[in-house]
Design a protein around this motif. Sequence first.
Motif, PDB file in Angstrom:
ATOM      1  N   LEU A   1       0.833  -1.206   0.000  1.00 35.28           N
ATOM      2  CA  LEU A   1       0.000   0.000   0.000  1.00 35.28           C
ATOM      3  C   LEU A   1       0.868   1.257   0.000  1.00 35.28           C
ATOM      4  O   LEU A   1       0.607   2.208  -0.727  1.00 35.28           O
ATOM      5  N   LEU A   2       1.901   1.235   0.827  1.00 33.50           N
ATOM      6  CA  LEU A   2       2.726   2.423   1.027  1.00 33.50           C
ATOM      7  C   LEU A   2       4.018   2.377   0.218  1.00 33.50           C
ATOM      8  O   LEU A   2       4.501   1.306  -0.150  1.00 33.50           O
ATOM      9  N   HIS A   3       4.558   3.565  -0.029  1.00 28.41           N
ATOM     10  CA  HIS A   3       5.871   3.715  -0.635  1.00 28.41           C
ATOM     11  C   HIS A   3       6.878   3.088   0.319  1.00 28.41           C
ATOM     12  O   HIS A   3       6.749   3.217   1.533  1.00 28.41           O
ATOM     13  N   GLY A   4       7.881   2.428  -0.203  1.00 28.27           N
ATOM     14  CA  GLY A   4       8.829   1.690   0.626  1.00 28.27           C
ATOM     15  C   GLY A   4       9.570   2.502   1.670  1.00 28.27           C
ATOM     16  O   GLY A   4       9.798   2.048   2.779  1.00 28.27           O
ATOM     17  N   ALA A   5       9.949   3.727   1.346  1.00 27.26           N
ATOM     18  CA  ALA A   5      10.742   4.532   2.277  1.00 27.26           C
ATOM     19  C   ALA A   5       9.895   5.641   2.884  1.00 27.26           C
ATOM     20  O   ALA A   5       8.932   6.100   2.284  1.00 27.26           O
ATOM     21  N   LEU A   6      10.269   6.050   4.075  1.00 23.74           N
ATOM     22  CA  LEU A   6       9.610   7.198   4.690  1.00 23.74           C
ATOM     23  C   LEU A   6      10.051   8.463   3.981  1.00 23.74           C
ATOM     24  O   LEU A   6      11.172   8.562   3.501  1.00 23.74           O
ATOM     25  N   VAL A   7       9.165   9.440   3.920  1.00 24.79           N
ATOM     26  CA  VAL A   7       9.454  10.731   3.304  1.00 24.79           C
ATOM     27  C   VAL A   7       9.543  11.748   4.432  1.00 24.79           C
ATOM     28  O   VAL A   7       8.758  11.705   5.381  1.00 24.79           O
ATOM     29  N   GLU A   8      10.496  12.656   4.334  1.00 24.90           N
ATOM     30  CA  GLU A   8      10.654  13.652   5.380  1.00 24.90           C
ATOM     31  C   GLU A   8       9.921  14.937   5.010  1.00 24.90           C
ATOM     32  O   GLU A   8      10.108  15.489   3.934  1.00 24.90           O
ATOM     33  N   VAL A   9       9.037  15.386   5.900  1.00 25.48           N
ATOM     34  CA  VAL A   9       8.299  16.636   5.729  1.00 25.48           C
ATOM     35  C   VAL A   9       8.576  17.480   6.966  1.00 25.48           C
ATOM     36  O   VAL A   9       8.227  17.084   8.081  1.00 25.48           O
ATOM     37  N   GLU A  10       9.213  18.619   6.759  1.00 24.34           N
ATOM     38  CA  GLU A  10       9.613  19.490   7.869  1.00 24.34           C
ATOM     39  C   GLU A  10      10.321  18.695   8.960  1.00 24.34           C
ATOM     40  O   GLU A  10       9.997  18.777  10.136  1.00 24.34           O
ATOM     41  N   LYS A  11      11.273  17.869   8.531  1.00 26.24           N
ATOM     42  CA  LYS A  11      12.132  17.064   9.417  1.00 26.24           C
ATOM     43  C   LYS A  11      11.375  15.970  10.169  1.00 26.24           C
ATOM     44  O   LYS A  11      11.873  15.423  11.135  1.00 26.24           O
ATOM     45  N   GLU A  12      10.152  15.658   9.738  1.00 26.41           N
ATOM     46  CA  GLU A  12       9.363  14.588  10.340  1.00 26.41           C
ATOM     47  C   GLU A  12       9.175  13.477   9.316  1.00 26.41           C
ATOM     48  O   GLU A  12       8.723  13.728   8.199  1.00 26.41           O
ATOM     49  N   PRO A  13       9.500  12.229   9.672  1.00 28.52           N
ATOM     50  CA  PRO A  13       9.289  11.125   8.730  1.00 28.52           C
ATOM     51  C   PRO A  13       7.814  10.736   8.656  1.00 28.52           C
ATOM     52  O   PRO A  13       7.150  10.620   9.682  1.00 28.52           O
ATOM     53  N   ILE A  14       7.299  10.587   7.447  1.00 26.06           N
ATOM     54  CA  ILE A  14       5.912  10.155   7.262  1.00 26.06           C
ATOM     55  C   ILE A  14       5.856   9.071   6.194  1.00 26.06           C
ATOM     56  O   ILE A  14       6.734   8.977   5.331  1.00 26.06           O
ATOM     57  N   SER A  15       4.836   8.243   6.255  1.00 24.18           N
ATOM     58  CA  SER A  15       4.591   7.229   5.229  1.00 24.18           C
ATOM     59  C   SER A  15       3.694   7.834   4.170  1.00 24.18           C
ATOM     60  O   SER A  15       2.813   8.634   4.476  1.00 24.18           O
TER      61      SER A  15
END
Length: 115
Positions: free
Chosen positions: A69-83
């Motif tokens: 369902l999700l992208h394999g790696a976490l993405v960083e948004v304003e230094k916060e990791p999100i799925s």
Amino acid sequence: MVYRSETFRELDSKLRDIPEFEEVPLKRFRHKRAFRFYGTLCEITLVQGGEGPVTLFWGDAPFLWDTPLLHGALVEVEKEPISVVSASNLKRYRDLHRDRQPHRWREPQALEAYE
């Protein structure tokens, strides 16, 4: 946004405790919630488990998500990791969204009651 759970019960409870939360009642469905947060419209789609990720539009029209369902790696948004949802799932959802019985968006009986 997507929310992985069998129901919105826990999320509904937590959102009501946030002072900046303003629900959009005309977008309260079995498969979706919508709210304004600091003036920005946000929508959350329920993704249930079982044998694979699925969203039951209106509670009875299944949309089967690709796995993963999700992208394999976490993405960083304003230094916060999100799925984030995988690109293929996002494209597929957008391409097939109108096939999910859009006439039901305007049916009052499609709205979910508050608990």
